[in-house]
Design an enzyme around this catalytic site. Structure first.
Site, short mmCIF file in Angstrom:
data_model
loop_
_atom_site.label_atom_id
_atom_site.label_comp_id
_atom_site.label_asym_id
_atom_site.label_seq_id
_atom_site.Cartn_x
_atom_site.Cartn_y
_atom_site.Cartn_z
N GLU A 249 0.70 -0.96 0.62
CA GLU A 249 -0.06 0.22 -0.20
C GLU A 249 0.86 1.34 0.27
OE1 GLU A 249 -3.00 -0.45 -1.04
OE2 GLU A 249 -3.51 -1.64 0.15
N CYS A 283 -2.49 9.19 2.34
CA CYS A 283 -1.56 8.85 1.15
C CYS A 283 -2.51 8.53 0.50
CB CYS A 283 -1.89 7.51 1.29
SG CYS A 283 -2.94 5.83 1.99
#
Length: 540
Positions: A249, A283
């Site tokens: 990720e 993010c």
């Protein structure tokens, strides 16, 4: 995401191939103060003991998994105030933001697992061809084994524990490695996990370079890492030595494309919330805006108004506004401020690790703001003349983790969605796709690989085992696949075992063949009917 550990870890990868440097005084002092780190010498036994515990098959039952998930929920409920305090100390998070981005998401994930676990764990029948149905083809869901979760510092509780929740539901043993940059959160997890969960199966390793390097020397059955692409490559290289599958990720520069005919106030509020939540250290936060010059002139004052509405005239005094995680990131972001003209915010206070919500315009093409993931409270605006130019701008760069498009026109939205590539996408909002457990969360290309959340977490940490259960009967039917071979066998194999094309084109191509198959099955049905129901044909 970015982190001191990440850059230092990459550095350690490089220098490990050379003569080991002598530790500096500063390094020695630092190591002496990190007495909460897991001793490197104990990591091998931690991994081995966890695997031995998994090999007892304790995790295979639904009752055990439910028990652990319920204990996990109890851990969150009984220590909610401690979690809020840790996130406040690490990132200055308001309890409501901490609930929204961390505790609430985890509670929802646990509920999703408990509500669906029996269904997901069950064998899954497949719609096989008639000739295969006698073999009872189905899919079984096996746990991988021992999973390593390497967490991140920006959402230190959630990004470490949500993968763990999915791994537990799938029947795995888990070793977690929280980020050492979020010290209070890491210490809290190390205290709570063994108190509430089975300590033989679920372990916490705290530390930095040496501890992570030691962990990666050992074989795990799956690794999930949240962080940046540079360290992601190091994780992949270490995993490849054991052929361990990985979920990465990562991040990237997630664009927000804004059309000219949007509701400017609504758009500004939703971009402002997504950009400046957690002080931009998210993010999937919108990393930059693509819009026309005319829209920029309206959007800038609307963004400024949204900032004042959310955080007051001085965000530094707001309890709802987070801080930068440490001094190194503060200096990195302070350099990004020089990328263009500041039109909103720009104020900084190093002692408080404070950088105001900031908007930049007229950024230089080679500036850090337009070439690096910002990962902070700075939002550059890039001017484009059309939707197609915005699409071309996005496609000329790495595939982002998220993409946002603001437009009232469904055709424009679909054009952007159909002609760009990203891990996830949202029309007329930001970030909210990550809150839907039914949707897979993950990147594509440089923004990551693999996905999790909800059922996708269960599947990510599960091996889907293809299974047949064949009987000892009807062996004569198997003669068509046994040697010696003949042309007649080939025809029967093609008729009974090879799947045929569907749809208009497939029907046209195989119409004659299908007719023969239909006649064959019709003849078989008639023979069965004559045998079992002779009275229907006047036979007694």
């Amino acid at each position: 995401t970015w982190g001191e550990r990440n850059e230092m870890f990459v550095l350690s990868k490089i220098i490990s191939q050379k003569a080991a440097p002598k530790p500096t005084i500063a390094r020695k002092m630092s190591r002496q103060t990190n007495d909460w780190y897991t001793p490197v010498s104990s990591i091998a036994s931690i991994v081995n003991d966890t695997r031995a515990a998994f090999n007892t098959h304790k995790t295979l039952s639904a009752s055990f998994r439910r028990e652990q998930l319920r204990s996990f929920a109890r851990m969150l409920n009984e220590n909610e105030s401690d979690i809020y305090a840790a996130l406040k100390d690490d990132l200055h998070k308001h309890p409501t933001e901490a609930f929204l981005g961390e505790i609430g998401v985890m509670r929802g994930e646990i509920a999703c697992m408990l509500n669906n676990l029996d269904d997901w764990m069950g064998t899954q029948s497949v719609d096989a061809a008639l000739a295969h149905k006698a073999y009872k083809p189905h899919i079984r869901h096996d746990p991988y084994g021992v999973v390593l979760v390497i967490g991140a510092w920006n959402y230190p509780i959630q990004l470490t524990l949500i993968p763990m929740i999915g791994a537990i539901a799938a029947g795995n043993a888990v070793v977690i490695k929280p980020s050492e940059l979020s010290i209070h959160s890491a210490k809290l997890m190390a205290r709570l996990i063994p108190k509430y969960l089975d300590s033989s199966l679920f372990q916490v390793v705290n530390g930095a370079i040496a501890e992570t390097t030691e962990l990666l020397k050992h074989r795990f059955d799956k690794i999930i890492y949240t962080g940046n692409g540079t360290v992601g490559r190091v994780i992949m290289e270490a995993a490849s030595k054991h052929l361990t599958p990985v979920v990465l990720e990562l991040g990237g520069k997630s664009p927000a494309i804004v059309a000219d005919n949007v509701d400017i106030e609504l758009t500004a509020r939703r971009i402002a919330w997504g950009r400046w939540m957690n002080s931009g250290q998210t993010c999937i936060a919108p990393d930059y805006v693509l819009c026309s010059k005319q829209t920029q002139e309206k959007l800038v004052p609307a963004l400024k108004k949204a900032v004042e509405t959310f955080y007051g005239p001085n965000p530094q005094e707001s309890a709802s506004y987070c801080r930068i995680v440490n001094n190194r990131h503060f200096h990195r972001l302070n350099n990004v401020l020089n990328s263009g003209k500041v039109v909103v915010g720009g104020e900084t206070d190093e002692k408080d690790l404070y950088i105001a919500p900031t908007v930049l315009v007229d950024c230089k093409a080679d500036s850090p703001a337009l070439n690096e993931e910002i990962f902070g409270p700075i939002l550059p605006i890039v001017n484009v003349k059309s939707t197609q130019e915005a699409i071309d701008y996005v496609n000329a760069r790495d595939k982002p983790l998220a993409l946002y498009v603001f437009t009232p026109d469904n055709e424009v939205a679909d054009k952007v969605l159909n002609h760009t590539f990203s891990g996830g996408a949202v029309v007329n909002d930001t970030i909210m796709h990550a809150a839907v457990p039914e949707l897979p969360f993950g990147g594509v290309g440089p923004s990551g690989m693999g996905a999790y959340h909800g059922k996708h977490s269960f599947l990510t940490f599960t091996h889907q085992k293809s299974t047949l259960k064949c009987s000892h009967g009807m062996e004569k039917l198997n003669d068509i696949r046994y040697p010696p071979y003949s042309e007649s066998q080939r025809k029967w194999i093609n008729t009974l075992l090879v799947e045929k094309l569907h749809g208009p084109v497939g029907k046209a191509l195989s119409s004659l063949h299908n007719t023969k198959i239909s006649l064959s099955w019709l003849l078989l049905a008639l023979l069965v009917a004559v045998f079992f129901c002779p009275c229907l044909f006047g036979l007694k």
